[in-house]
Design a protein around this motif. Sequence first.
Motif, PDB file in Angstrom:
ATOM      1  N   SER A 169       0.828  -1.212   0.000  1.00 54.57           N
ATOM      2  CA  SER A 169       0.000   0.000   0.000  1.00 54.57           C
ATOM      3  C   SER A 169       0.860   1.259   0.000  1.00 54.57           C
ATOM      4  O   SER A 169       0.553   2.232  -0.698  1.00 54.57           O
ATOM      5  CB  SER A 169      -0.916   0.018   1.215  1.00 54.57           C
ATOM      6  OG  SER A 169      -1.779  -1.071   1.200  1.00 54.57           O
ATOM      7  N   SER A 171       3.940   1.505  -1.137  1.00 53.18           N
ATOM      8  CA  SER A 171       4.561   1.600  -2.461  1.00 53.18           C
ATOM      9  C   SER A 171       3.568   2.130  -3.489  1.00 53.18           C
ATOM     10  O   SER A 171       3.912   2.980  -4.317  1.00 53.18           O
ATOM     11  CB  SER A 171       5.087   0.236  -2.898  1.00 53.18           C
ATOM     12  OG  SER A 171       6.000  -0.261  -1.968  1.00 53.18           O
ATOM     13  N   ALA A 172       2.334   1.649  -3.448  1.00 51.71           N
ATOM     14  CA  ALA A 172       1.311   2.114  -4.386  1.00 51.71           C
ATOM     15  C   ALA A 172       1.001   3.592  -4.171  1.00 51.71           C
ATOM     16  O   ALA A 172       0.828   4.341  -5.139  1.00 51.71           O
ATOM     17  CB  ALA A 172       0.050   1.276  -4.242  1.00 51.71           C
ATOM     18  N   SER A 173       0.945   4.026  -2.919  1.00 50.01           N
ATOM     19  CA  SER A 173       0.706   5.444  -2.638  1.00 50.01           C
ATOM     20  C   SER A 173       1.851   6.298  -3.156  1.00 50.01           C
ATOM     21  O   SER A 173       1.626   7.394  -3.692  1.00 50.01           O
ATOM     22  CB  SER A 173       0.541   5.669  -1.135  1.00 50.01           C
ATOM     23  OG  SER A 173      -0.566   4.980  -0.657  1.00 50.01           O
ATOM     24  N   SER A 174       3.076   5.808  -3.007  1.00 50.69           N
ATOM     25  CA  SER A 174       4.233   6.552  -3.514  1.00 50.69           C
ATOM     26  C   SER A 174       4.156   6.711  -5.020  1.00 50.69           C
ATOM     27  O   SER A 174       4.415   7.795  -5.550  1.00 50.69           O
ATOM     28  CB  SER A 174       5.530   5.834  -3.147  1.00 50.69           C
ATOM     29  OG  SER A 174       5.689   5.768  -1.775  1.00 50.69           O
ATOM     30  N   VAL A 175       3.789   5.658  -5.728  1.00 49.49           N
ATOM     31  CA  VAL A 175       3.674   5.733  -7.182  1.00 49.49           C
ATOM     32  C   VAL A 175       2.553   6.694  -7.566  1.00 49.49           C
ATOM     33  O   VAL A 175       2.699   7.489  -8.505  1.00 49.49           O
ATOM     34  CB  VAL A 175       3.447   4.323  -7.781  1.00 49.49           C
ATOM     35  CG1 VAL A 175       3.089   4.398  -9.242  1.00 49.49           C
ATOM     36  CG2 VAL A 175       4.684   3.470  -7.584  1.00 49.49           C
ATOM     37  N   THR A 176       1.445   6.671  -6.827  1.00 51.19           N
ATOM     38  CA  THR A 176       0.331   7.581  -7.115  1.00 51.19           C
ATOM     39  C   THR A 176       0.773   9.036  -6.947  1.00 51.19           C
ATOM     40  O   THR A 176       0.520   9.876  -7.814  1.00 51.19           O
ATOM     41  CB  THR A 176      -0.859   7.280  -6.188  1.00 51.19           C
ATOM     42  OG1 THR A 176      -1.246   5.921  -6.360  1.00 51.19           O
ATOM     43  CG2 THR A 176      -2.028   8.202  -6.471  1.00 51.19           C
ATOM     44  N   TYR A 177       1.430   9.356  -5.833  1.00 54.90           N
ATOM     45  CA  TYR A 177       1.900  10.721  -5.616  1.00 54.90           C
ATOM     46  C   TYR A 177       2.954  11.118  -6.647  1.00 54.90           C
ATOM     47  O   TYR A 177       3.015  12.267  -7.081  1.00 54.90           O
ATOM     48  CB  TYR A 177       2.458  10.890  -4.199  1.00 54.90           C
ATOM     49  CG  TYR A 177       1.376  11.050  -3.175  1.00 54.90           C
ATOM     50  CD1 TYR A 177       0.586  12.195  -3.139  1.00 54.90           C
ATOM     51  CD2 TYR A 177       1.123  10.054  -2.240  1.00 54.90           C
ATOM     52  CE1 TYR A 177      -0.419  12.344  -2.208  1.00 54.90           C
ATOM     53  CE2 TYR A 177       0.118  10.199  -1.305  1.00 54.90           C
ATOM     54  CZ  TYR A 177      -0.641  11.349  -1.299  1.00 54.90           C
ATOM     55  OH  TYR A 177      -1.641  11.488  -0.373  1.00 54.90           O
ATOM     56  N   LEU A 179       3.059  10.099  -9.764  1.00 58.69           N
ATOM     57  CA  LEU A 179       2.354  10.433 -11.007  1.00 58.69           C
ATOM     58  C   LEU A 179       1.662  11.787 -10.903  1.00 58.69           C
ATOM     59  O   LEU A 179       1.626  12.549 -11.878  1.00 58.69           O
ATOM     60  CB  LEU A 179       1.350   9.326 -11.346  1.00 58.69           C
ATOM     61  CG  LEU A 179       1.968   7.975 -11.722  1.00 58.69           C
ATOM     62  CD1 LEU A 179       0.896   6.929 -11.900  1.00 58.69           C
ATOM     63  CD2 LEU A 179       2.814   8.112 -12.969  1.00 58.69           C
ATOM     64  N   VAL A 180       1.125  12.113  -9.747  1.00 59.00           N
ATOM     65  CA  VAL A 180       0.515  13.422  -9.545  1.00 59.00           C
ATOM     66  C   VAL A 180       1.576  14.520  -9.677  1.00 59.00           C
ATOM     67  O   VAL A 180       1.350  15.545 -10.329  1.00 59.00           O
ATOM     68  CB  VAL A 180      -0.210  13.489  -8.185  1.00 59.00           C
ATOM     69  CG1 VAL A 180      -0.606  14.904  -7.832  1.00 59.00           C
ATOM     70  CG2 VAL A 180      -1.426  12.582  -8.183  1.00 59.00           C
ATOM     71  N   GLN A 183       2.451  15.165 -13.258  1.00 54.63           N
ATOM     72  CA  GLN A 183       1.431  15.905 -14.000  1.00 54.63           C
ATOM     73  C   GLN A 183       1.495  17.410 -13.723  1.00 54.63           C
ATOM     74  O   GLN A 183       1.198  18.215 -14.580  1.00 54.63           O
ATOM     75  CB  GLN A 183       0.042  15.382 -13.646  1.00 54.63           C
ATOM     76  CG  GLN A 183      -0.217  14.004 -14.197  1.00 54.63           C
ATOM     77  CD  GLN A 183      -1.556  13.455 -13.742  1.00 54.63           C
ATOM     78  OE1 GLN A 183      -2.247  14.056 -12.944  1.00 54.63           O
ATOM     79  NE2 GLN A 183      -1.912  12.293 -14.258  1.00 54.63           N
TER      80      GLN A 183
END
Length: 185
Positions: A169, A171-177, A179-180, A183
Amino acid sequence: MLRILRELHKKRIISMKSIKELKRLFITIFENHQLINNYFCLKLLFSYGSFFGRFLTGLLLIENSWKPKLESNIQNESLYDLISFEKWVKFMFVSVFCSISVVIITMTCKRVSQNVTNAIMNCYLLQSKVRYNSYEYKEIKAFRTFIFENQLSFNAAGFFDVHPSILLSISASSVTYFLVLLQFN
């Protein structure tokens, strides 16, 4: 505790002495669990936060190291900055090395919780080997109920329970942030 359960399962001997010893061991484990949760929960929370920060920083560093250079000179015809990539590799090595403790703590907490679940299952097995309505049966049932009601779950300062899935979780949050942040670059 598990050693006693294995001995009881092998020998098929159930005595009040062994049940009382099993209760004593579980209560000791339960008290230690509470101490760990009380004294190390903030450190655990900060460790997970540090893990998140290191992972996100590593993603940002690799993104910066693979950007094409605007100017390429004659000596270095490569469009990519390999020195930055080398810094990223060093940073990620140190990050992974520092994150090993978080992984070890997470897996240890999982193992302790799993052993408590196994103890409940072993109590069911032990109950099937004694006479119904005997004193031993009632003691094992009371002990099983106590274990079931007092599940050992480690948490990070009450924010979340510690499970191996929390690493994924984070790691997934890090990837999400990451990508944000890309952008809004």
